[in-house]
Scaffold this motif. Sequence first.
Motif, PDB file in Angstrom:
ATOM      1  N   ALA A   6      45.750  40.978  -6.016  1.00 61.82           N
ATOM      2  CA  ALA A   6      45.033  39.826  -6.567  1.00 61.82           C
ATOM      3  C   ALA A   6      43.604  40.223  -6.944  1.00 61.82           C
ATOM      4  O   ALA A   6      43.101  39.876  -8.026  1.00 61.82           O
ATOM      5  N   GLY A   7      42.957  40.960  -6.050  1.00 64.19           N
ATOM      6  CA  GLY A   7      41.600  41.405  -6.350  1.00 64.19           C
ATOM      7  C   GLY A   7      41.547  42.432  -7.459  1.00 64.19           C
ATOM      8  O   GLY A   7      40.622  42.437  -8.276  1.00 64.19           O
ATOM      9  N   LEU A  10      41.577  40.746 -10.833  1.00 60.99           N
ATOM     10  CA  LEU A  10      40.255  40.189 -11.128  1.00 60.99           C
ATOM     11  C   LEU A  10      39.278  41.293 -11.507  1.00 60.99           C
ATOM     12  O   LEU A  10      38.451  41.134 -12.415  1.00 60.99           O
ATOM     13  N   GLY A 136      45.635  35.985  -8.772  1.00 62.94           N
ATOM     14  CA  GLY A 136      44.349  36.376  -9.324  1.00 62.94           C
ATOM     15  C   GLY A 136      44.143  35.857 -10.735  1.00 62.94           C
ATOM     16  O   GLY A 136      43.106  35.269 -11.055  1.00 62.94           O
ATOM     17  N   LEU A 151      33.692  38.347  -9.523  1.00 63.73           N
ATOM     18  CA  LEU A 151      35.062  38.859  -9.487  1.00 63.73           C
ATOM     19  C   LEU A 151      35.124  40.203  -8.781  1.00 63.73           C
ATOM     20  O   LEU A 151      36.073  40.476  -8.028  1.00 63.73           O
ATOM     21  N   ASP A 155      37.130  41.070  -5.291  1.00 66.65           N
ATOM     22  CA  ASP A 155      37.970  42.261  -5.154  1.00 66.65           C
ATOM     23  C   ASP A 155      37.623  43.008  -3.880  1.00 66.65           C
ATOM     24  O   ASP A 155      38.514  43.457  -3.134  1.00 66.65           O
ATOM     25  N   THR A 158      39.219  41.274  -0.947  1.00 69.13           N
ATOM     26  CA  THR A 158      40.674  41.481  -0.797  1.00 69.13           C
ATOM     27  C   THR A 158      40.983  42.860  -0.217  1.00 69.13           C
ATOM     28  O   THR A 158      41.940  43.012   0.549  1.00 69.13           O
TER      29      THR A 158
END
Length: 379
Positions: A6-7, A10, A136, A151, A155, A158
């Motif tokens: 997810a990070g 981003l 994300g 963002l 990151d 995460t």
Amino acid sequence: MGVSSAGAVLNMLALLTYLYERTESPLPVGAAVVLNFLPVVVFLPLITSRLGTWSLRGVTAGTAFLQAVIAGMMAITAGTQGPLIILFASSAALGLLTQVLWIAVLSALPKLLSTGKLGRGNALLQTSTQSGAVLGAFGLVIQGSAPAWTLFLLDAGTFLVQGVLLMALLSRTDTNRADTQPAAAAAEPAAARVRPRLREFGLVLLMPSGFIAMNVLNVAIPLIIYSRLHEGLREYAATEMAYPVVAILAGALISRYARTALIPAMLVVIAVGLVGLAFTTDIVLLIVAVGAMGGSVIGANVSTQVLAQTAIPAESLPRIQTSASIVAAVLSGVAVLALSTAFDHDASGVALVGVAVWYLMLVPVSVAVRRAFDTRVAS
């Protein structure tokens, strides 16, 4: 893996958007993507040669914590309008560390899972990362826009969560276990392990298929969105979200049904998707093409990994995975540099069709390699 994915989405969205807005040129975008995997060629063999002696817990958790520090540096750089060289260097470091982590995990799967569970294990690993990517990208679709530094900071968070989870879930002694190695690999004659044969070389060409396609998309999507369609960050994030959504659905099917037999079909779909990217002038068609490639890429990734993990001796997997990563970096570098240059000269369609031709050329290779390994396992 899903948490950090997810990070990572981003991070990539922020990095490429930030570079394009700050420089207004396709070339820095291509350079950032190339630097994300270029160090693999030089440094990865030096690192992976020692993976077999390190704890899986130490390698993966340590890599995650180090990536958190690097992402934090990127946040500071973007927030202060610092030198772009820091972002380029950070992208290179993150790319190398990501490859180290993936090779460690993929090479350990045959030691951690029985042969019958490898297909499901690989599919779960791939779909978990795509699930994180959906979260994300969906956040940006809802938000519409966000400063790059925020963002990058997300990151970093995460990666910290990933590191803590890996420390908790993996054993300190989870290394060099041989009790669950596939029987086919254990029964292979010792003479066949001395050097990679022609069929193993073919496998090394096939294994990076998904990685190369992903890097091509990393360059093509933002440049098509901004320079051809003249859209914004929300449309960029929506297009990126189409990839993992279809990939998750494909992963669920692949974990239940035939796997290695799907490799030629996956390569054809990737080629068709690239041709769609080459000529699309509509955001909906772009999303459809990217989604189709998402499903085919995860299919190619899972299928080739299952083939490698069941047909290659466990002690040889890090070497094969490293060779595949180096091939992936070299071919991705050629494709990305050609593509970013083509966008700079309004010839992106020709470059994308050229990459599609490469995937079509791999189709007969995939058929031959699968048959060769099927014959060896049967014997």
